[in-house]
Design an enzyme around this catalytic site. Sequence first.
Site, PDB file in Angstrom:
ATOM      1  N   GLY A 213     -44.559  41.787  89.623  1.00  0.00           N
ATOM      2  CA  GLY A 213     -44.237  40.453  90.526  1.00  0.00           C
ATOM      3  C   GLY A 213     -43.963  40.827  92.087  1.00  0.00           C
ATOM      4  O   GLY A 213     -43.669  41.930  92.309  1.00  0.00           O
TER       5      GLY A 213
ATOM      6  N   CYS B 143     -38.274  47.771  91.805  1.00  0.00           N
ATOM      7  CA  CYS B 143     -38.421  46.812  92.832  1.00  0.00           C
ATOM      8  C   CYS B 143     -39.716  47.612  93.618  1.00  0.00           C
ATOM      9  O   CYS B 143     -39.376  48.513  94.123  1.00  0.00           O
ATOM     10  CB  CYS B 143     -37.307  46.166  93.637  1.00  0.00           C
ATOM     11  SG  CYS B 143     -37.820  45.124  94.644  1.00  0.00           S
ATOM     12  N   LEU B 144     -40.594  46.944  93.979  1.00  0.00           N
ATOM     13  CA  LEU B 144     -41.746  47.487  95.070  1.00  0.00           C
ATOM     14  C   LEU B 144     -41.138  47.459  96.273  1.00  0.00           C
ATOM     15  O   LEU B 144     -41.477  48.481  97.224  1.00  0.00           O
ATOM     16  CB  LEU B 144     -42.868  46.606  95.112  1.00  0.00           C
ATOM     17  CG  LEU B 144     -43.728  46.306  93.954  1.00  0.00           C
ATOM     18  CD1 LEU B 144     -44.922  45.325  94.208  1.00  0.00           C
ATOM     19  CD2 LEU B 144     -44.204  47.685  93.309  1.00  0.00           C
TER      20      LEU B 144
ATOM     21  N   HIS C 153     -35.075  37.132  94.848  1.00  0.00           N
ATOM     22  CA  HIS C 153     -35.670  37.527  96.301  1.00  0.00           C
ATOM     23  C   HIS C 153     -35.608  36.668  97.241  1.00  0.00           C
ATOM     24  O   HIS C 153     -35.336  36.649  98.611  1.00  0.00           O
ATOM     25  CB  HIS C 153     -37.111  38.063  96.353  1.00  0.00           C
ATOM     26  CG  HIS C 153     -37.110  39.514  96.007  1.00  0.00           C
ATOM     27  ND1 HIS C 153     -36.526  40.580  96.739  1.00  0.00           N
ATOM     28  CD2 HIS C 153     -37.921  40.372  94.742  1.00  0.00           C
ATOM     29  CE1 HIS C 153     -36.812  41.721  96.233  1.00  0.00           C
ATOM     30  NE2 HIS C 153     -37.643  41.641  95.172  1.00  0.00           N
TER      31      HIS C 153
ATOM     32  N   GLN D 197     -41.140  39.844 100.701  1.00  0.00           N
ATOM     33  CA  GLN D 197     -41.363  41.299 100.408  1.00  0.00           C
ATOM     34  C   GLN D 197     -42.615  41.475 101.319  1.00  0.00           C
ATOM     35  O   GLN D 197     -42.975  42.596 101.778  1.00  0.00           O
ATOM     36  CB  GLN D 197     -41.720  41.596  98.982  1.00  0.00           C
ATOM     37  CG  GLN D 197     -40.393  41.562  98.072  1.00  0.00           C
ATOM     38  CD  GLN D 197     -40.892  42.018  96.637  1.00  0.00           C
ATOM     39  OE1 GLN D 197     -40.953  41.228  95.816  1.00  0.00           O
ATOM     40  NE2 GLN D 197     -40.479  43.164  96.628  1.00  0.00           N
TER      41      GLN D 197
ATOM     42  N   HIS E 173     -35.628  38.171  88.772  1.00  0.00           N
ATOM     43  CA  HIS E 173     -35.842  39.180  89.798  1.00  0.00           C
ATOM     44  C   HIS E 173     -36.389  38.530  91.161  1.00  0.00           C
ATOM     45  O   HIS E 173     -35.884  38.777  92.249  1.00  0.00           O
ATOM     46  CB  HIS E 173     -36.706  40.317  89.300  1.00  0.00           C
ATOM     47  CG  HIS E 173     -36.659  41.510  90.412  1.00  0.00           C
ATOM     48  ND1 HIS E 173     -36.399  42.683  90.341  1.00  0.00           N
ATOM     49  CD2 HIS E 173     -37.456  41.495  91.452  1.00  0.00           C
ATOM     50  CE1 HIS E 173     -36.408  43.408  91.372  1.00  0.00           C
ATOM     51  NE2 HIS E 173     -37.225  42.925  92.435  1.00  0.00           N
ATOM     52  N   GLU E 174     -37.650  38.011  90.717  1.00  0.00           N
ATOM     53  CA  GLU E 174     -38.205  37.529  92.146  1.00  0.00           C
ATOM     54  C   GLU E 174     -37.676  36.374  92.663  1.00  0.00           C
ATOM     55  O   GLU E 174     -37.789  36.032  93.869  1.00  0.00           O
ATOM     56  CB  GLU E 174     -39.825  37.158  91.729  1.00  0.00           C
ATOM     57  CG  GLU E 174     -40.571  38.351  90.865  1.00  0.00           C
ATOM     58  CD  GLU E 174     -40.547  39.761  91.940  1.00  0.00           C
ATOM     59  OE1 GLU E 174     -40.394  39.339  93.072  1.00  0.00           O
ATOM     60  OE2 GLU E 174     -40.560  40.444  91.118  1.00  0.00           O
TER      61      GLU E 174
HETATM   62 ZN    ZN Z   1     -38.297  43.185  93.901  1.00  0.00          ZN
END
Ligand code: ZN
Length: 159
Positions: free
Chosen positions: A45, A87-88, A133, A50, A129-130
Amino acid sequence: MERKIIKIGDEGLRKICKPMQKFDLRLWLLLRDMADTMYKAEGVGLAAPQVGILRRVVVVDVGDGLIELVNPVIISTEGEQAGSEGCLSVPGRRGYVRRPQKVTVRAQDRKGKFFEVTGEDLLARCLCHEIDHLDGILYTDKMDYEITEEDEEEEEEKD
Ligand code: ZN
C-alpha cells in the site's frame, strides 16, 4: 513513473491531507505513479503524502489486484487482529500493531464515483494503515512495541 518515498522524520508525513476535488488527468497520473512506486518498493500500500502530495489518495494491492481509493473513509470495523506491521516510510523497522479484523471503506474511484470495499486480515490492516497516513498518523504512533530481529527469529523457530 516512480516517485521518491518520503521517510519518517519529514514533516510532510505529519500533515492532514486535503480531499481530492478534481478527478482529472493530474489525479490519474498521481495514481499511476503511486502504483509504480508501490510495486517497485514491493509494498502492499501507499498513501499520497508518502510521495509528498498532501491529498486523500491511497493505492493498495495485497496480491488480489490494485485498488485505487480517493477520499477513503472507514465506515465500519469488526473484531481485532494483532501482528507485525511495516511501512515504506519507516524502512528496516517493524512493529506489533492491533488493528480491526475487518473494515469497510467508502471511497471514490478515479472518476469520482463512490464505491465500498470490505477487507479482512491483511487487506483490513493495510486499509487502516494507509488511511491513517492521510491524517498524519504512522504505525509507530500506535504500535504496542517495536519488533526486533531476535523476535522475528523466535517467530520463525515456532513455525
Ligand atoms: Zn505506511
